[in-house]
Write a protein that holds these residues in place. Structure first.
Motif, short mmCIF file in Angstrom:
data_model
loop_
_atom_site.label_atom_id
_atom_site.label_comp_id
_atom_site.label_asym_id
_atom_site.label_seq_id
_atom_site.Cartn_x
_atom_site.Cartn_y
_atom_site.Cartn_z
N ALA A 34 0.83 -1.21 0.00
CA ALA A 34 0.00 0.00 0.00
C ALA A 34 0.87 1.26 0.00
O ALA A 34 0.49 2.27 -0.58
CB ALA A 34 -0.93 0.00 1.22
N LEU A 35 2.02 1.19 0.63
CA LEU A 35 2.91 2.35 0.73
C LEU A 35 4.02 2.31 -0.32
O LEU A 35 4.98 3.08 -0.23
CB LEU A 35 3.50 2.42 2.14
N HIS A 36 3.88 1.41 -1.29
CA HIS A 36 4.86 1.27 -2.38
C HIS A 36 6.26 1.00 -1.86
O HIS A 36 7.25 1.57 -2.33
CB HIS A 36 4.83 2.51 -3.30
N MET A 37 6.34 0.12 -0.87
CA MET A 37 7.62 -0.27 -0.28
C MET A 37 7.84 -1.77 -0.46
O MET A 37 8.46 -2.41 0.38
CB MET A 37 7.64 0.08 1.23
N ASN A 38 7.35 -2.32 -1.55
CA ASN A 38 7.34 -3.76 -1.79
C ASN A 38 8.71 -4.41 -1.61
O ASN A 38 8.81 -5.50 -1.07
CB ASN A 38 6.83 -4.08 -3.19
N GLY A 39 9.77 -3.78 -2.06
CA GLY A 39 11.10 -4.36 -2.01
C GLY A 39 11.61 -4.64 -0.61
O GLY A 39 12.49 -5.47 -0.43
N LEU A 40 11.07 -3.99 0.38
CA LEU A 40 11.54 -4.19 1.75
C LEU A 40 11.19 -5.56 2.30
O LEU A 40 11.86 -6.06 3.18
CB LEU A 40 10.97 -3.12 2.68
N ALA A 41 10.13 -6.17 1.80
CA ALA A 41 9.67 -7.45 2.32
C ALA A 41 10.72 -8.54 2.14
O ALA A 41 10.77 -9.49 2.90
CB ALA A 41 8.37 -7.87 1.65
N THR A 42 11.60 -8.43 1.12
CA THR A 42 12.57 -9.48 0.85
C THR A 42 13.99 -9.12 1.30
O THR A 42 14.86 -9.95 1.29
CB THR A 42 12.59 -9.80 -0.66
N GLY A 43 14.22 -7.86 1.67
CA GLY A 43 15.57 -7.43 2.03
C GLY A 43 16.00 -7.96 3.38
O GLY A 43 15.56 -7.49 4.41
N ALA A 44 16.90 -8.94 3.39
CA ALA A 44 17.34 -9.56 4.63
C ALA A 44 18.19 -8.60 5.49
O ALA A 44 18.25 -8.74 6.69
CB ALA A 44 18.15 -10.82 4.33
N GLU A 45 18.83 -7.60 4.83
CA GLU A 45 19.69 -6.68 5.59
C GLU A 45 18.91 -5.59 6.30
O GLU A 45 19.45 -4.85 7.11
CB GLU A 45 20.74 -6.06 4.66
N VAL A 46 17.62 -5.47 6.00
CA VAL A 46 16.80 -4.43 6.62
C VAL A 46 16.31 -4.90 7.98
O VAL A 46 15.75 -5.98 8.12
CB VAL A 46 15.59 -4.08 5.72
N VAL A 47 16.54 -4.08 9.00
CA VAL A 47 16.04 -4.37 10.35
C VAL A 47 14.70 -3.66 10.50
O VAL A 47 14.63 -2.44 10.38
CB VAL A 47 17.03 -3.89 11.43
N ILE A 48 13.66 -4.44 10.74
CA ILE A 48 12.31 -3.88 10.86
C ILE A 48 11.94 -3.90 12.33
O ILE A 48 12.00 -4.93 12.98
CB ILE A 48 11.31 -4.68 10.01
N GLU A 49 11.56 -2.71 12.85
CA GLU A 49 11.33 -2.57 14.27
C GLU A 49 10.03 -1.81 14.56
O GLU A 49 10.01 -0.58 14.56
CB GLU A 49 12.52 -1.81 14.88
N PRO A 50 8.91 -2.53 14.83
CA PRO A 50 7.68 -1.84 15.23
C PRO A 50 7.76 -1.42 16.70
O PRO A 50 8.30 -2.15 17.52
CB PRO A 50 6.59 -2.90 15.06
N LYS A 51 7.24 -0.22 17.00
CA LYS A 51 7.23 0.18 18.40
C LYS A 51 6.02 1.09 18.67
O LYS A 51 5.60 1.86 17.83
CB LYS A 51 8.52 0.87 18.81
N VAL A 52 5.49 0.94 19.87
CA VAL A 52 4.41 1.81 20.34
C VAL A 52 5.05 3.12 20.74
O VAL A 52 6.01 3.13 21.51
CB VAL A 52 3.66 1.17 21.54
N ILE A 53 4.53 4.23 20.21
CA ILE A 53 5.15 5.51 20.52
C ILE A 53 4.46 6.22 21.67
O ILE A 53 5.06 7.05 22.33
CB ILE A 53 5.29 6.42 19.29
N GLY A 54 3.18 5.93 21.91
CA GLY A 54 2.49 6.39 23.11
C GLY A 54 2.47 7.88 23.37
O GLY A 54 2.52 8.29 24.52
N ASN A 55 2.39 8.70 22.35
CA ASN A 55 2.32 10.14 22.55
C ASN A 55 0.89 10.60 22.35
O ASN A 55 0.34 10.49 21.26
CB ASN A 55 3.27 10.85 21.58
N ALA A 56 0.26 11.13 23.37
CA ALA A 56 -1.15 11.49 23.33
C ALA A 56 -1.45 12.63 22.37
O ALA A 56 -2.60 12.83 21.99
CB ALA A 56 -1.63 11.87 24.73
N HIS A 57 -0.47 13.38 21.95
CA HIS A 57 -0.71 14.52 21.06
C HIS A 57 -0.52 14.17 19.59
O HIS A 57 -0.52 15.04 18.74
CB HIS A 57 0.18 15.69 21.45
N ARG A 58 -0.35 12.90 19.29
CA ARG A 58 -0.21 12.45 17.92
C ARG A 58 -1.28 11.42 17.61
O ARG A 58 -1.80 10.78 18.51
CB ARG A 58 1.18 11.84 17.72
#
Length: 189
Positions: A34-58
């Motif tokens: 959806a974000l036109h970032m298809n190539g990232l799904a196969t890149g083994a060198e890419v570190v993917i890190e989801p995190k909760v940011i928890g800022n009430a003003h965003r």
């Protein structure tokens, strides 16, 4: 004493999403596509890190970092039970009307609708006869955009339905915003 159930539930769902999205490669691939970032799904060198940011003003609840030279993916997460109702903004109706320069007469009309709904929860919020007036009041305000995008413009909306323990993931630009801008008051609503 304040009831923190809704806040706690929201925080728990944000952590659930951040901790589990990478365990669901099809869902994560759809986000990347959806974000036109298809190539990232196969890149083994890419570190993917989801995190909760928890800022009430965003409006972004979770960010997924996909590399140092690529902007983070921003996700707005909402959870709901059987009714699916949520707030437009976390402010009083009076404050909302003042902020958006809604007339006193229209404020009173909106207040009447909210009070009517509060007195009978199974009733539809807006009657068919009121739709045109509601559309006139909210058209210049865009409350849906404000409530979902805020200032930081998340790209993805993740809706979590508690009863099904399931996330539905939507692209803000192509799926959510067009719906808010054009079809909110369609004849089937």
């Amino acid at each position: 004493m304040n009831n923190k159930t809704n806040t706690n539930q929201g925080t728990n769902v944000e952590h659930l999403f951040a901790n589990s999205i990478l365990d669901h490669p099809k869902a994560f691939s759809k986000i990347l596509n959806a974000l036109h970032m298809n190539g990232l799904a196969t890149g083994a060198e890419v570190v993917i890190e989801p995190k909760v940011i928890g800022n009430a003003h965003r409006k972004t609840d979770v960010e997924i970092n996909v590399g140092s030279d690529i902007p983070a993916i921003r996700i707005n997460i909402k959870s709901f039970g059987t009714t699916g109702y949520n707030h437009v903004e976390r402010r009083s109706l009076l404050d909302f009307c003042r902020r958006n320069q809604i007339s006193t007469e229209d404020h009173e009309f909106l207040k009447k609708i909210w009070l009517r709904k509060a007195s009978y929860s199974k009733r539809q919020l807006i009657d068919r006869s009121e739709r045109e007036r509601i559309k006139k009041i909210f058209s210049p305000v865009s409350p849906g955009e404000s409530a979902l995008l805020g200032n930081d413009h998340p790209q993805i909306l993740a809706l979590y339905r508690k009863e099904e323990s399931r996330f539905n993931i939507y692209d803000m630009a192509t799926q959510v915003m067009p719906l808010l801008r054009g079809k909110l008051f369609s004849s089937t609503a």
